[in-house]
Design a protein around this motif. Structure first.
Motif, PDB file in Angstrom:
ATOM      1  N   PHE A   1      25.276  21.131  -6.353  1.00  0.00           N
ATOM      2  CA  PHE A   1      24.952  20.214  -5.325  1.00  0.00           C
ATOM      3  C   PHE A   1      26.506  19.614  -4.303  1.00  0.00           C
ATOM      4  O   PHE A   1      26.304  19.753  -3.314  1.00  0.00           O
ATOM      5  CB  PHE A   1      24.944  18.299  -6.033  1.00  0.00           C
ATOM      6  N   SER A   2      28.023  19.853  -4.934  1.00  0.00           N
ATOM      7  CA  SER A   2      28.539  20.230  -4.226  1.00  0.00           C
ATOM      8  C   SER A   2      28.893  21.248  -3.513  1.00  0.00           C
ATOM      9  O   SER A   2      29.177  21.388  -2.261  1.00  0.00           O
ATOM     10  CB  SER A   2      30.467  20.052  -5.113  1.00  0.00           C
ATOM     11  N   GLN A   3      28.438  22.959  -3.318  1.00  0.00           N
ATOM     12  CA  GLN A   3      28.768  23.557  -3.396  1.00  0.00           C
ATOM     13  C   GLN A   3      27.187  23.622  -2.249  1.00  0.00           C
ATOM     14  O   GLN A   3      27.770  24.469  -1.316  1.00  0.00           O
ATOM     15  CB  GLN A   3      28.174  25.131  -4.188  1.00  0.00           C
ATOM     16  N   ALA A   4      26.362  23.415  -2.370  1.00  0.00           N
ATOM     17  CA  ALA A   4      25.142  23.207  -1.659  1.00  0.00           C
ATOM     18  C   ALA A   4      26.152  22.273  -0.740  1.00  0.00           C
ATOM     19  O   ALA A   4      25.236  22.906   0.845  1.00  0.00           O
ATOM     20  CB  ALA A   4      23.824  22.986  -1.573  1.00  0.00           C
ATOM     21  N   GLU A   5      26.447  20.934   0.045  1.00  0.00           N
ATOM     22  CA  GLU A   5      26.721  20.361   0.672  1.00  0.00           C
ATOM     23  C   GLU A   5      28.015  21.674   1.137  1.00  0.00           C
ATOM     24  O   GLU A   5      28.194  21.658   2.589  1.00  0.00           O
ATOM     25  CB  GLU A   5      27.651  19.293   0.065  1.00  0.00           C
ATOM     26  N   ASN A   6      29.055  22.632   0.658  1.00  0.00           N
ATOM     27  CA  ASN A   6      29.793  23.017   1.660  1.00  0.00           C
ATOM     28  C   ASN A   6      28.846  23.695   2.218  1.00  0.00           C
ATOM     29  O   ASN A   6      29.617  24.665   3.788  1.00  0.00           O
ATOM     30  CB  ASN A   6      30.850  23.933   0.724  1.00  0.00           C
ATOM     31  N   TYR A   7      28.141  24.724   1.762  1.00  0.00           N
ATOM     32  CA  TYR A   7      27.174  25.972   2.645  1.00  0.00           C
ATOM     33  C   TYR A   7      26.379  24.954   3.879  1.00  0.00           C
ATOM     34  O   TYR A   7      26.465  25.078   5.305  1.00  0.00           O
ATOM     35  CB  TYR A   7      25.783  26.064   1.343  1.00  0.00           C
ATOM     36  N   LYS A   8      26.371  23.883   4.351  1.00  0.00           N
ATOM     37  CA  LYS A   8      25.335  23.023   5.048  1.00  0.00           C
ATOM     38  C   LYS A   8      26.431  22.363   6.344  1.00  0.00           C
ATOM     39  O   LYS A   8      26.377  23.152   6.993  1.00  0.00           O
ATOM     40  CB  LYS A   8      24.405  22.012   3.867  1.00  0.00           C
ATOM     41  N   LYS A   9      27.491  22.121   5.483  1.00  0.00           N
ATOM     42  CA  LYS A   9      28.458  21.972   6.350  1.00  0.00           C
ATOM     43  C   LYS A   9      29.329  23.012   6.671  1.00  0.00           C
ATOM     44  O   LYS A   9      29.242  23.177   8.704  1.00  0.00           O
ATOM     45  CB  LYS A   9      30.293  21.065   5.658  1.00  0.00           C
ATOM     46  N   ASN A  10      29.184  24.504   6.931  1.00  0.00           N
ATOM     47  CA  ASN A  10      29.247  25.656   7.021  1.00  0.00           C
ATOM     48  C   ASN A  10      28.046  26.501   7.989  1.00  0.00           C
ATOM     49  O   ASN A  10      28.250  27.460   7.781  1.00  0.00           O
ATOM     50  CB  ASN A  10      29.923  26.595   6.217  1.00  0.00           C
ATOM     51  N   ASN A  11      26.642  25.614   7.854  1.00  0.00           N
ATOM     52  CA  ASN A  11      25.594  25.881   8.527  1.00  0.00           C
ATOM     53  C   ASN A  11      25.278  27.923   8.042  1.00  0.00           C
ATOM     54  O   ASN A  11      24.960  28.545   8.974  1.00  0.00           O
ATOM     55  CB  ASN A  11      25.554  26.105   9.942  1.00  0.00           C
ATOM     56  N   VAL A  12      25.201  27.533   6.718  1.00  0.00           N
ATOM     57  CA  VAL A  12      24.603  28.619   6.063  1.00  0.00           C
ATOM     58  C   VAL A  12      23.009  28.621   5.842  1.00  0.00           C
ATOM     59  O   VAL A  12      22.911  27.474   4.923  1.00  0.00           O
ATOM     60  CB  VAL A  12      25.093  28.866   4.517  1.00  0.00           C
ATOM     61  N   PRO A  13      22.241  29.370   6.094  1.00  0.00           N
ATOM     62  CA  PRO A  13      20.780  29.449   5.825  1.00  0.00           C
ATOM     63  C   PRO A  13      19.886  29.993   4.562  1.00  0.00           C
ATOM     64  O   PRO A  13      20.885  30.276   4.453  1.00  0.00           O
ATOM     65  CB  PRO A  13      20.586  30.051   7.512  1.00  0.00           C
ATOM     66  N   ASP A  14      19.350  29.001   4.960  1.00  0.00           N
ATOM     67  CA  ASP A  14      18.542  29.649   3.574  1.00  0.00           C
ATOM     68  C   ASP A  14      19.498  29.957   2.394  1.00  0.00           C
ATOM     69  O   ASP A  14      19.759  30.869   1.428  1.00  0.00           O
ATOM     70  CB  ASP A  14      17.542  31.100   3.663  1.00  0.00           C
ATOM     71  N   ILE A  15      19.876  28.657   1.612  1.00  0.00           N
ATOM     72  CA  ILE A  15      20.930  28.322   0.227  1.00  0.00           C
ATOM     73  C   ILE A  15      19.849  28.412  -0.746  1.00  0.00           C
ATOM     74  O   ILE A  15      19.270  28.017  -1.139  1.00  0.00           O
ATOM     75  CB  ILE A  15      21.579  26.830  -0.013  1.00  0.00           C
ATOM     76  N   LYS A  16      20.212  29.319  -1.374  1.00  0.00           N
ATOM     77  CA  LYS A  16      19.849  30.107  -2.894  1.00  0.00           C
ATOM     78  C   LYS A  16      21.159  30.315  -3.855  1.00  0.00           C
ATOM     79  O   LYS A  16      22.053  31.088  -3.797  1.00  0.00           O
ATOM     80  CB  LYS A  16      18.834  31.123  -2.993  1.00  0.00           C
ATOM     81  N   LEU A  17      21.210  28.998  -4.828  1.00  0.00           N
ATOM     82  CA  LEU A  17      22.716  29.041  -5.603  1.00  0.00           C
ATOM     83  C   LEU A  17      21.683  29.276  -7.315  1.00  0.00           C
ATOM     84  O   LEU A  17      21.110  28.858  -7.374  1.00  0.00           O
ATOM     85  CB  LEU A  17      23.574  28.337  -5.344  1.00  0.00           C
ATOM     86  N   PHE A  18      23.225  29.637  -7.767  1.00  0.00           N
ATOM     87  CA  PHE A  18      22.574  29.762  -9.635  1.00  0.00           C
ATOM     88  C   PHE A  18      23.911  29.431 -10.219  1.00  0.00           C
ATOM     89  O   PHE A  18      25.152  30.176  -9.398  1.00  0.00           O
ATOM     90  CB  PHE A  18      22.208  30.433  -9.991  1.00  0.00           C
ATOM     91  N   GLU A  19      24.319  29.158 -11.177  1.00  0.00           N
ATOM     92  CA  GLU A  19      25.784  29.331 -11.805  1.00  0.00           C
ATOM     93  C   GLU A  19      25.238  28.640 -13.839  1.00  0.00           C
ATOM     94  O   GLU A  19      24.135  27.742 -13.967  1.00  0.00           O
ATOM     95  CB  GLU A  19      26.364  27.793 -11.917  1.00  0.00           C
ATOM     96  N   ILE A  20      25.987  29.672 -14.453  1.00  0.00           N
ATOM     97  CA  ILE A  20      25.162  29.750 -15.542  1.00  0.00           C
ATOM     98  C   ILE A  20      26.843  29.528 -16.114  1.00  0.00           C
ATOM     99  O   ILE A  20      27.785  29.922 -16.063  1.00  0.00           O
ATOM    100  CB  ILE A  20      25.139  31.349 -16.399  1.00  0.00           C
ATOM    101  N   GLY A  21      27.162  28.536 -16.491  1.00  0.00           N
ATOM    102  CA  GLY A  21      28.315  28.342 -17.616  1.00  0.00           C
ATOM    103  C   GLY A  21      27.744  27.151 -18.276  1.00  0.00           C
ATOM    104  O   GLY A  21      26.617  26.812 -19.362  1.00  0.00           O
TER     105      GLY A  21
END
Length: 180
Positions: free
Chosen positions: A80-100
């Motif tokens: 969620f935190s990373q997606a918010e950063n992407y949105k603030k920087n106008n990154v389109p088509d957000i697709k993220l994953f993390e394994i941890g």
């Protein structure tokens, strides 16, 4: 020289769960996902909002950062935190994953699990299901069913949180999915 070098290959000692994580990572990266690597220490409020496991939060007494003194209970916190950063920087088509790792405490026993989190900025549930089912099918599961989750996290709508039930010849596995 008369001495010959040994040509025997070193035995592969990589644990199967590491190979699985590598296959999943390769699959997601090849499908245009960005990998997130984040701290396991998180804010208490974010932890409570994203947790879907039946366990207590673990507070770290000597945290390196007093603002985030708890071990994460869900990968969703960092996604969620990373997606918010992407949105603030106008990154389109957000697709993220993390394994941890995720952490919790049950009956005074500390638990630690590897967890996969996937975030797709889409209003199309079929797109999300296709990605997840592709990963699952790639690992040899073909019979996949969905059940409404009985313990959705506070960050999701109760009717949009499912358990995915995987059936194989050997056993039945249940994994969670939150569609927010």
């Amino acid at each position: 020289p008369s001495d010959k070098l040994s040509t025997t290959a070193t035995k592969d000692i990589t644990p199967s769960h590491i190979k699985l994580l590598d296959r999943i990572t390769e699959n997601l990266v090849s499908n245009s996902f960005d990998e997130v690597r984040s701290w396991v220490l998180v804010d208490e409020k974010e932890n409570e909002i994203c947790n879907f496991m039946p366990w207590e939060m673990i507070h770290v007494t000597n945290s390196i950062n007093e603002e985030v003194p708890n071990l994460r209970q869900s990968i969703a916190v960092s996604l969620f935190s990373q997606a918010e950063n992407y949105k603030k920087n106008n990154v389109p088509d957000i697709k993220l994953f993390e394994i941890g790792k995720i952490f919790g405490k049950v009956n005074n026993e500390y638990k630690e699990y590897n967890s996969l989190g996937i975030l797709i900025d889409s209003k199309n549930i079929d797109e999300v299901k296709l990605v997840i089912e592709g990963i699952i099918r790639n690992e040899g599961f073909s019979n996949i069913t969905y059940q409404i989750s009985d313990k959705p996290p506070k960050s999701s709508h109760p009717k949009s949180t499912w358990n995915i039930v995987l059936h194989s010849r050997r056993k039945q596995e249940v994994i969670g999915i939150n569609y927010i």
